[in-house]
Design an enzyme around this catalytic site. Sequence first.
Site, PDB file in Angstrom:
ATOM      1  N   ARG A   1       0.831  -1.212   0.000  1.00 19.97           N
ATOM      2  CA  ARG A   1       0.000   0.000   0.000  1.00 19.97           C
ATOM      3  C   ARG A   1       0.863   1.258   0.000  1.00 19.97           C
ATOM      4  NH1 ARG A   1      -2.704  -2.670  -2.230  1.00 19.97           N
ATOM      5  NH2 ARG A   1      -4.554  -3.727  -1.529  1.00 19.97           N
TER       6      ARG A   1
ATOM      7  N   GLU B   1       2.046   1.582  -3.448  1.00 24.09           N
ATOM      8  CA  GLU B   1       0.929   2.059  -4.249  1.00 24.09           C
ATOM      9  C   GLU B   1       0.686   3.555  -4.019  1.00 24.09           C
ATOM     10  OE1 GLU B   1      -3.481   0.377  -5.181  1.00 24.09           O
ATOM     11  OE2 GLU B   1      -2.974   0.582  -3.060  1.00 24.09           O
TER      12      GLU B   1
ATOM     13  N   SER C   1      14.961  14.987   2.908  1.00 21.70           N
ATOM     14  CA  SER C   1      15.992  14.071   3.385  1.00 21.70           C
ATOM     15  C   SER C   1      15.378  12.824   4.003  1.00 21.70           C
ATOM     16  CB  SER C   1      16.867  14.765   4.435  1.00 21.70           C
ATOM     17  OG  SER C   1      17.798  13.862   4.978  1.00 21.70           O
TER      18      SER C   1
END
Length: 146
Positions: free
Chosen positions: A87, A90, A113
């Site tokens: 997820r 995604e 960063s």
Amino acid sequence: MSISEITQQLLAAKQSKGLSFADLEQIIHRDEVWIAALFYRQASASEEEAQKLTQALGLGKEIAEKLTEYPVKGNSSIVPTDPLIYRFYEIMQVYGMPIKEVIQEKFGDGIMSAIDFTLDIEKEEDPKGDRVKVIMSGKFLPYKKW
């Protein structure tokens, strides 16, 4: 994803002691997410941190020594198959470019960063179903012109 022998030993010891990452946070005074990253060999501990952790888990000096070694970070180049980890992959596939655009609109041309960085996970109670709140904070690093 294969889990290293050290990670397996750390997780087994944590479970056998009935400790959470939040419990370990209180013992070694590092954030629970950082401690989990240490377990998965994505961070390295100081000798003192490694000693406190292995003592709390009942593990030996050889594990403490391994925890102070510099790890190879982000050592997988394959698409994750674990549903929770996927997820996040995604999310970056769908929202990566929009996030990049908004960051650059607010800060300029640069990056966030991942070294000067913190990550917190909170649970938000919600009558429609509890929510996971992920808070990432990284120092903005502008690209240098030369």
